[in-house]
Enzyme design. Structure first.
Site, PDB file in Angstrom:
ATOM      1  N   HIS A 136      -3.290  -7.032  -2.860  1.00  0.00           N
ATOM      2  CA  HIS A 136      -4.565  -7.338  -2.342  1.00  0.00           C
ATOM      3  C   HIS A 136      -5.444  -8.362  -2.022  1.00  0.00           C
ATOM      4  O   HIS A 136      -4.844  -9.128  -2.131  1.00  0.00           O
ATOM      5  CB  HIS A 136      -5.061  -6.901  -4.306  1.00  0.00           C
ATOM      6  CG  HIS A 136      -4.891  -8.139  -4.503  1.00  0.00           C
ATOM      7  ND1 HIS A 136      -4.151  -8.425  -5.576  1.00  0.00           N
ATOM      8  CD2 HIS A 136      -5.561  -9.452  -5.058  1.00  0.00           C
ATOM      9  CE1 HIS A 136      -3.841  -9.463  -5.970  1.00  0.00           C
ATOM     10  NE2 HIS A 136      -4.744 -10.262  -5.957  1.00  0.00           N
ATOM     11  N   ALA A 137      -6.162  -7.986  -0.559  1.00  0.00           N
ATOM     12  CA  ALA A 137      -6.542  -8.602  -0.276  1.00  0.00           C
ATOM     13  C   ALA A 137      -8.324  -9.489  -0.257  1.00  0.00           C
ATOM     14  O   ALA A 137      -9.170  -8.313  -1.116  1.00  0.00           O
ATOM     15  CB  ALA A 137      -6.653  -8.770   0.945  1.00  0.00           C
TER      16      ALA A 137
END
Ligand code: ZN
Length: 166
Positions: A128-129
């Site tokens: 996840h960013a």
């Protein structure tokens, strides 16, 4: 910015069950995979979806507009993504940055990937960013004694404002 404050900004508090999620080995045990199957909506916190990627509110934002961009498939690393998933993940990341620019007109933005526990990922098994608008003079998100913390807007408000630009 002092190093410890920079690091702290990327500490993750996504859910109280994060410790359990760290050890999730399949998507049935992963909180992010739960969101991956939700419809776009204010109640789910999902802002945008493609075939292979999605965008959600960070439930415990460090500032207004703190979002997460993820692949829908449960993978931990960039190299596990197929080329089409990789392309769509970064396409979605760029679209999210543009939407936050349009929504908030911030002075800057943090875009970050924490790969692995040692890098500070709270849920390291599902890539996840973080995308986080920043303003000159904001408070680096950490509450500390004697320091005023600017509370972010409500999650419902963030969803409504950003969704209009996605
Ligand atoms: Zn997952």
């Amino acid at each position: 910015m002092p190093l410890e404050r920079f690091s702290a900004a990327w500490r993750e508090d996504y859910v109280t069950s994060a410790t359990a999620s760290e050890h999730a080995t399949n998507e049935g045990e992963c909180v992010f995979c739960g969101f991956a199957h939700e419809e776009v909506g204010e109640s789910s916190g999902v802002l945008f979806r493609t075939d292979t990627s999605f965008v959600i509110l960070n439930a415990f934002p460090y500032g207004s507009g703190h979002l997460l961009v993820l692949p829908r498939r449960h993978v931990a690393t960039l190299q596990e993504l197929r080329d089409d998933e990789y392309a769509e993940f970064f396409w979605t990341l760029r679209k999210t940055v543009v939407a936050l620019e349009s929504t908030y007109g911030p002075d800057g933005m943090n875009v970050g990937l924490n790969l692995g526990l040692a890098a500070g990922a709270g849920i390291p098994k599902h890539l996840h960013a973080h995308v986080l608008p920043r303003w000159s003079g904001d408070t680096n998100f950490m509450t500390s004694i004697g320091e005023t913390r600017v509370l972010p807007e409500s999650l419902a408000s963030t969803w409504q404002k950003v969704h209009a630009h996605l």
